[in-house]
Write an enzyme that holds these catalytic residues in place. Structure first.
Site, PDB file in Angstrom:
ATOM      1  CB  SER A  40       1.021 -49.406  50.532  1.00 51.57           C
ATOM      2  OG  SER A  40       0.580 -49.403  51.880  1.00 51.57           O
ATOM      3  CG  ASP A  81       0.159 -39.889  53.146  1.00 53.89           C
ATOM      4  OD1 ASP A  81       0.828 -40.770  53.723  1.00 53.89           O
ATOM      5  OD2 ASP A  81      -0.113 -38.805  53.675  1.00 53.89           O
ATOM      6  CB  SER A  82      -5.321 -42.185  53.648  1.00 51.61           C
ATOM      7  OG  SER A  82      -4.794 -43.424  54.078  1.00 51.61           O
ATOM      8  CE  LYS A 116       1.417 -57.628  54.739  1.00 58.46           C
ATOM      9  NZ  LYS A 116       1.990 -58.116  53.447  1.00 58.46           N
TER      10      LYS A 116
END
Length: 213
Positions: A15, A76-77, A18
């Protein structure tokens, strides 16, 4: 069957977000894994052209695992609002634009709800969804999904968390994710069977399947 990680196996956190990296590190801290971030490995951000959270998590995890030869964990959200037919959903980050302006993204959600005349809390059902994907260099993948239901509120409240957290009140609470510290938002510690946030709910499934206690 899901493959298990051991403490001596480096794991790539696939990812560039942050906020996600911080939360994943907090959740993984107990297990003593050697974590490497995508940015420190100079990994590019892959094109997320899947049509589900699962597909996009798999794209990111496989890209990192293939590039590094190491197992990689991707998330993934997104934020899904019932009255907007599930939007922004998998496009949650894109609603924030190239500058990742989530203040603008939250305003966009509210403006669309106002245009529909969706005012009452009972009409503002929403959820956060997170899918974790653990991918290996040979292409093997395991997927884990977590969701938390709640209400979309306005104006935003709180400066903790990230993304759409300030406009989401989870069921059973009267404060937003943006008003919770990370421990309260996760609602989980190693050994517990229940959690609060979408990411920690997915993490429970991942930890049971893939991590040594």
């Amino acid at each position: 069957m899901a493959r298990r990680l051991t403490a001596d196996t480096p794991l790539v956190v696939a990812s560039h977000n942050k906020g996600k990296i911080r939360e994943i590190r907090e959740l993984l801290n107990f297990y003593g894994l050697s974590l490497k971030e995508a940015e420190e490995l100079d990994l590019p951000e892959p094109i997320e052209d899947g049509d589900t959270f699962e597909a996009n998590a798999k794209i990111k995890a496989l890209a990192a695992a293939t590039a590094t030869g190491l197992p990689a964990l991707a998330d993934d959200s997104g934020f899904a609002v019932d009255a907007l037919d599930g939007d922004p959903g998998i496009y949650s980050a894109r609603w924030a634009g190239p500058d990742k302006d989530f203040g603008m993204a939250m305003r966009n959600v509210e403006e669309k709800l106002q245009q529909k005349g969706v005012i009452e809390p009972s009409q503002r059902g929403a959820r956060f969804v997170a899918v974790l994907c653990l991918a290996w260099p040979d292409g093997h993948c395991d997927l884990f999904r977590g969701e938390v239901e709640g209400t979309c509120v306005w104006p935003p409240r709180g400066d903790k968390g990230f993304g759409y957290d300030p406009v989401f009140v989870p069921e059973g609470f009267d404060i937003t994710f943006g008003e919770m510290d990370s421990e309260q938002k996760h609602g989980w510690k190693p050994g517990q069977e229940e959690a609060l946030s979408h990411r920690s709910r997915a993490f429970i499934l991942f930890s049971k399947a893939c991590l040594a206690s």
